[in-house]
Design a protein around this motif. Structure first.
Motif, mmCIF file in Angstrom:
data_model
loop_
_atom_site.group_PDB
_atom_site.id
_atom_site.type_symbol
_atom_site.label_atom_id
_atom_site.label_comp_id
_atom_site.label_asym_id
_atom_site.label_seq_id
_atom_site.Cartn_x
_atom_site.Cartn_y
_atom_site.Cartn_z
ATOM 1 N N UNK A 52 54.229 27.886 29.166
ATOM 2 C CA UNK A 52 54.845 27.957 27.788
ATOM 3 C C UNK A 52 56.278 27.447 27.857
ATOM 4 N N UNK A 53 56.725 26.754 28.850
ATOM 5 C CA UNK A 53 58.153 26.576 28.756
ATOM 6 C C UNK A 53 58.460 25.902 30.290
ATOM 7 N N UNK A 54 59.895 25.857 30.404
ATOM 8 C CA UNK A 54 60.121 25.029 31.669
ATOM 9 C C UNK A 54 60.314 25.757 32.789
ATOM 10 N N UNK A 55 60.512 27.122 32.637
ATOM 11 C CA UNK A 55 60.380 28.214 33.978
ATOM 12 C C UNK A 55 58.934 28.373 34.348
ATOM 13 N N UNK A 56 58.072 28.254 33.202
ATOM 14 C CA UNK A 56 56.534 28.449 33.593
ATOM 15 C C UNK A 56 56.104 26.977 34.281
ATOM 16 N N UNK A 57 56.646 25.981 33.940
ATOM 17 C CA UNK A 57 56.426 24.871 34.627
ATOM 18 C C UNK A 57 56.935 24.961 35.972
ATOM 19 N N UNK A 58 57.793 25.280 36.273
ATOM 20 C CA UNK A 58 58.263 25.388 37.761
ATOM 21 C C UNK A 58 57.615 26.509 38.462
ATOM 22 N N UNK A 86 66.046 13.831 29.808
ATOM 23 C CA UNK A 86 64.879 14.280 28.571
ATOM 24 C C UNK A 86 64.153 15.124 29.102
ATOM 25 N N UNK A 87 63.782 15.380 30.250
ATOM 26 C CA UNK A 87 62.553 16.408 30.805
ATOM 27 C C UNK A 87 62.946 17.233 31.846
ATOM 28 N N UNK A 88 62.240 18.147 31.948
ATOM 29 C CA UNK A 88 62.390 19.198 32.826
ATOM 30 C C UNK A 88 61.321 19.151 34.131
ATOM 31 N N UNK A 89 61.573 18.658 35.198
ATOM 32 C CA UNK A 89 60.686 18.274 36.146
ATOM 33 C C UNK A 89 61.042 19.141 37.397
ATOM 34 N N UNK A 90 60.149 19.770 37.917
ATOM 35 C CA UNK A 90 60.265 20.408 39.279
ATOM 36 C C UNK A 90 59.140 20.210 40.338
ATOM 37 N N UNK A 111 56.098 19.310 34.567
ATOM 38 C CA UNK A 111 56.866 18.625 33.664
ATOM 39 C C UNK A 111 56.928 19.178 32.301
ATOM 40 N N UNK A 112 58.027 19.575 31.887
ATOM 41 C CA UNK A 112 58.209 20.016 30.401
ATOM 42 C C UNK A 112 59.123 19.212 29.719
ATOM 43 N N UNK A 113 58.562 18.527 28.419
ATOM 44 C CA UNK A 113 59.092 17.513 27.796
ATOM 45 C C UNK A 113 58.630 17.585 26.382
ATOM 46 N N UNK A 114 59.463 17.729 25.428
ATOM 47 C CA UNK A 114 59.502 17.727 23.906
ATOM 48 C C UNK A 114 58.572 18.890 23.488
ATOM 49 N N UNK A 115 58.723 20.053 24.255
ATOM 50 C CA UNK A 115 57.943 21.168 24.045
ATOM 51 C C UNK A 115 56.318 21.185 24.512
ATOM 52 N N UNK A 116 56.326 20.348 25.568
ATOM 53 C CA UNK A 116 54.697 20.323 25.901
ATOM 54 C C UNK A 116 54.915 20.123 27.570
ATOM 55 N N UNK A 117 53.756 20.292 28.189
ATOM 56 C CA UNK A 117 53.474 20.337 29.553
ATOM 57 C C UNK A 117 52.523 19.540 30.071
ATOM 58 N N UNK A 118 52.707 19.006 31.224
ATOM 59 C CA UNK A 118 51.849 18.304 31.854
ATOM 60 C C UNK A 118 52.340 18.676 33.510
ATOM 61 N N UNK A 119 51.061 18.629 34.113
ATOM 62 C CA UNK A 119 51.357 19.089 35.551
ATOM 63 C C UNK A 119 50.714 17.824 36.318
ATOM 64 N N UNK A 120 51.569 17.402 37.473
ATOM 65 C CA UNK A 120 51.089 16.192 38.314
ATOM 66 C C UNK A 120 50.765 16.695 39.827
ATOM 67 N N UNK A 121 49.957 16.171 40.619
ATOM 68 C CA UNK A 121 49.654 16.091 41.970
ATOM 69 C C UNK A 121 49.851 14.950 42.308
ATOM 70 N N UNK A 146 55.335 10.038 29.985
ATOM 71 C CA UNK A 146 56.322 10.646 28.875
ATOM 72 C C UNK A 146 55.004 11.653 28.231
ATOM 73 N N UNK A 147 55.277 12.961 28.105
ATOM 74 C CA UNK A 147 54.545 13.801 27.353
ATOM 75 C C UNK A 147 54.696 13.517 25.947
ATOM 76 N N UNK A 148 53.734 13.437 25.063
ATOM 77 C CA UNK A 148 53.786 13.435 23.830
ATOM 78 C C UNK A 148 53.604 14.429 22.932
#
Length: 148
Positions: A52-58, A86-90, A111-121, A146-148
């Motif tokens: 639910x936010x950039x810190x949680x994405x980290x 334009x995005x927080x990516x950790x 990745x946190x972008x435009x109030x949305x999250x997506x994870x990558x491996x 880009x997270x829409x």
């Protein structure tokens, strides 16, 4: 020329030419996988109910890296923000040996972008200590999504 992806998971991507869209993701539900040149496997994970936010994405990136650190007996190579506009990516980047004993590098990225999250491996073959971890390649991959 690039391969443009419009995903039902809520992201778009412009991956390099010759990207292969893998029909059946081996990573489970709410995931998609793509094969890039050079043996790079990109798994995109929709997990927006738990982040639910950039810190949680980290935190997500750290949590997911545990698989490679613990289950694969990997070694932490580096971690930190990818500093993309334009995005927080950790990312947490781990080196490990696969089941065949071949060296691999795995980066888990929240990745946190435009109030949305997506994870990558992102997994790629380990080349040598002189070039790993290839953070510029990782930044390019994450920047193309880009997270829409």
């Amino acid at each position: 020329m690039s391969v443009h992806i419009e995903s039902a998971l809520g992201f778009t991507a412009d991956f390099p030419e010759h990207t292969q869209v893998l029909e059946d993701s081996t990573a489970g539900p709410n995931t998609e996988q793509y094969g890039l040149l050079g043996g790079v496997l990109v798994t995109v994970i929709k997990d927006d109910t738990s982040v639910q936010g950039a810190a949680q994405a980290n935190g997500w990136a750290h949590l997911m890296s545990g698989f490679y650190l613990e289950e694969k007996a990997g070694t932490l190579l580096t971690e930190g923000a990818l500093n993309l506009p334009g995005k927080s990516a950790y990312a947490v980047v781990v080196g490990y040996d696969d089941a065949k004993g071949e060296g691999k590098v795995a980066a888990t990225v929240g990745v946190w972008e435009r109030g949305r999250f997506i994870g990558l491996a992102v997994i790629w073959p380990y080349v040598s200590p002189d070039v790993e971890p290839r953070l510029s390649m990782l930044r390019d991959i994450v920047a193309s999504i880009s997270v829409g």
